[in-house]
Scaffold this active site. Structure first.
Site, mmCIF file in Angstrom:
data_model
loop_
_atom_site.group_PDB
_atom_site.id
_atom_site.type_symbol
_atom_site.label_atom_id
_atom_site.label_comp_id
_atom_site.label_asym_id
_atom_site.label_seq_id
_atom_site.Cartn_x
_atom_site.Cartn_y
_atom_site.Cartn_z
ATOM 1 N N GLU A 45 -11.267 -14.757 -89.127
ATOM 2 C CA GLU A 45 -10.637 -14.605 -87.804
ATOM 3 C C GLU A 45 -10.985 -15.776 -86.890
ATOM 4 O OE1 GLU A 45 -11.759 -10.642 -86.562
ATOM 5 O OE2 GLU A 45 -10.347 -9.761 -88.005
ATOM 6 N N TYR A 49 -6.778 -15.215 -81.418
ATOM 7 C CA TYR A 49 -6.579 -14.147 -82.399
ATOM 8 C C TYR A 49 -5.484 -14.396 -83.439
ATOM 9 C CZ TYR A 49 -9.454 -11.129 -79.350
ATOM 10 O OH TYR A 49 -10.460 -10.586 -78.604
ATOM 11 N N GLU A 56 -5.944 -12.054 -98.620
ATOM 12 C CA GLU A 56 -5.029 -12.325 -99.738
ATOM 13 C C GLU A 56 -4.559 -13.774 -99.708
ATOM 14 O OE1 GLU A 56 -4.985 -9.858 -97.535
ATOM 15 O OE2 GLU A 56 -3.773 -8.172 -98.220
ATOM 16 N N CYS A 88 -0.584 -6.947 -95.789
ATOM 17 C CA CYS A 88 0.350 -6.968 -94.659
ATOM 18 C C CYS A 88 1.672 -7.600 -95.114
ATOM 19 C CB CYS A 88 -0.252 -7.741 -93.490
ATOM 20 S SG CYS A 88 -0.245 -9.530 -93.736
ATOM 21 N N CYS A 91 1.465 -11.274 -96.188
ATOM 22 C CA CYS A 91 0.792 -11.449 -97.489
ATOM 23 C C CYS A 91 1.688 -10.974 -98.639
ATOM 24 C CB CYS A 91 -0.540 -10.722 -97.507
ATOM 25 S SG CYS A 91 -1.757 -11.555 -96.453
HETATM 26 N N1 THU Z 1 -6.148 -8.340 -92.948
HETATM 27 C C1 THU Z 1 -6.236 -8.891 -94.178
HETATM 28 O O1 THU Z 1 -7.165 -9.667 -94.461
HETATM 29 N N2 THU Z 1 -5.269 -8.595 -95.078
HETATM 30 C C2 THU Z 1 -4.198 -7.804 -94.817
HETATM 31 O O2 THU Z 1 -3.301 -7.696 -95.645
HETATM 32 C C3 THU Z 1 -4.115 -7.068 -93.567
HETATM 33 C C4 THU Z 1 -5.108 -7.442 -92.538
HETATM 34 C C5 THU Z 1 -7.161 -8.683 -91.935
HETATM 35 C C6 THU Z 1 -6.622 -9.499 -90.795
HETATM 36 C C7 THU Z 1 -7.634 -9.200 -89.714
HETATM 37 O O3 THU Z 1 -8.718 -10.124 -89.834
HETATM 38 C C8 THU Z 1 -8.139 -7.803 -90.033
HETATM 39 O O4 THU Z 1 -7.707 -7.525 -91.355
HETATM 40 C C9 THU Z 1 -7.611 -6.731 -89.120
HETATM 41 O O5 THU Z 1 -6.232 -6.786 -89.023
#
Ligand code: THU
Length: 130
Positions: A45, A49, A56, A88, A91
């Site tokens: 992160e 933001y 992934e 998500c 990804c």
């Molecule tokens: N996040 C992932 O690493 N992969 C995903 O497919 C969904 C979300 C992370 C992004 C962020 O750092 C945290 O999860 C909360 O959304």
């Protein structure tokens, strides 16, 4: 070739390296290729933001940087904060790109067990140029 349980365990270990001071939601991923090679990543992160990187895409970027050219056959995704930590939307599109026509398996954890899905089911009608 690594098993589903093994790549999920590697994803779990990768999640311990997550840099997620803002969401406090660690994620790890392990991408397994037809070559037998595998690559892992965690989410990273940022105080701005929107610049955060998912686990992934970190794993897949690592594969590309290492010279991987074979098909992405499986990707395990794990978060200690949630069962069934689905990729998500962004990804899913990345996974489809590197599937190269293969119906990549998404390997998740549910109640301590492996639960699997296919990319074509969780991202139907996806955009493809090639
Ligand atoms: N996040 C992932 O690493 N992969 C995903 O497919 C969904 C979300 C992370 C992004 C962020 O750092 C945290 O999860 C909360 O959304």
């Amino acid at each position: 070739m690594k098993t589903d349980e093994e790549i999920l365990q590697i994803a779990k270990e990768a999640s311990e390296r997550a840099y997620c001071p803002y969401s406090k939601f660690p994620v790890g991923a392990c991408a397994l290729y037809e070559s037998g090679n595998y690559y892992f990543g965690c989410n990273v992160e940022n105080s701005s933001y929107g610049l955060g990187l998912c686990a992934e895409r970190n794993a897949i970027s690592t594969a590309i940087a290492q010279g991987e050219i074979s098909k992405l056959i499986k990707i395990a995704v794990y978060s200690p904060k949630s069962d069934l930590c689905f990729p998500c939307g962004a990804c899913r599109q990345w996974i489809q790109e590197f599937a190269q026509g293969y119906n990549t398996e998404i390997v998740l954890q549910n109640n301590g067990m492996v639960q699997k899905y296919y990319i074509n089911d969780i991202l139907p009608y996806s955009f493809k140029l090639l």
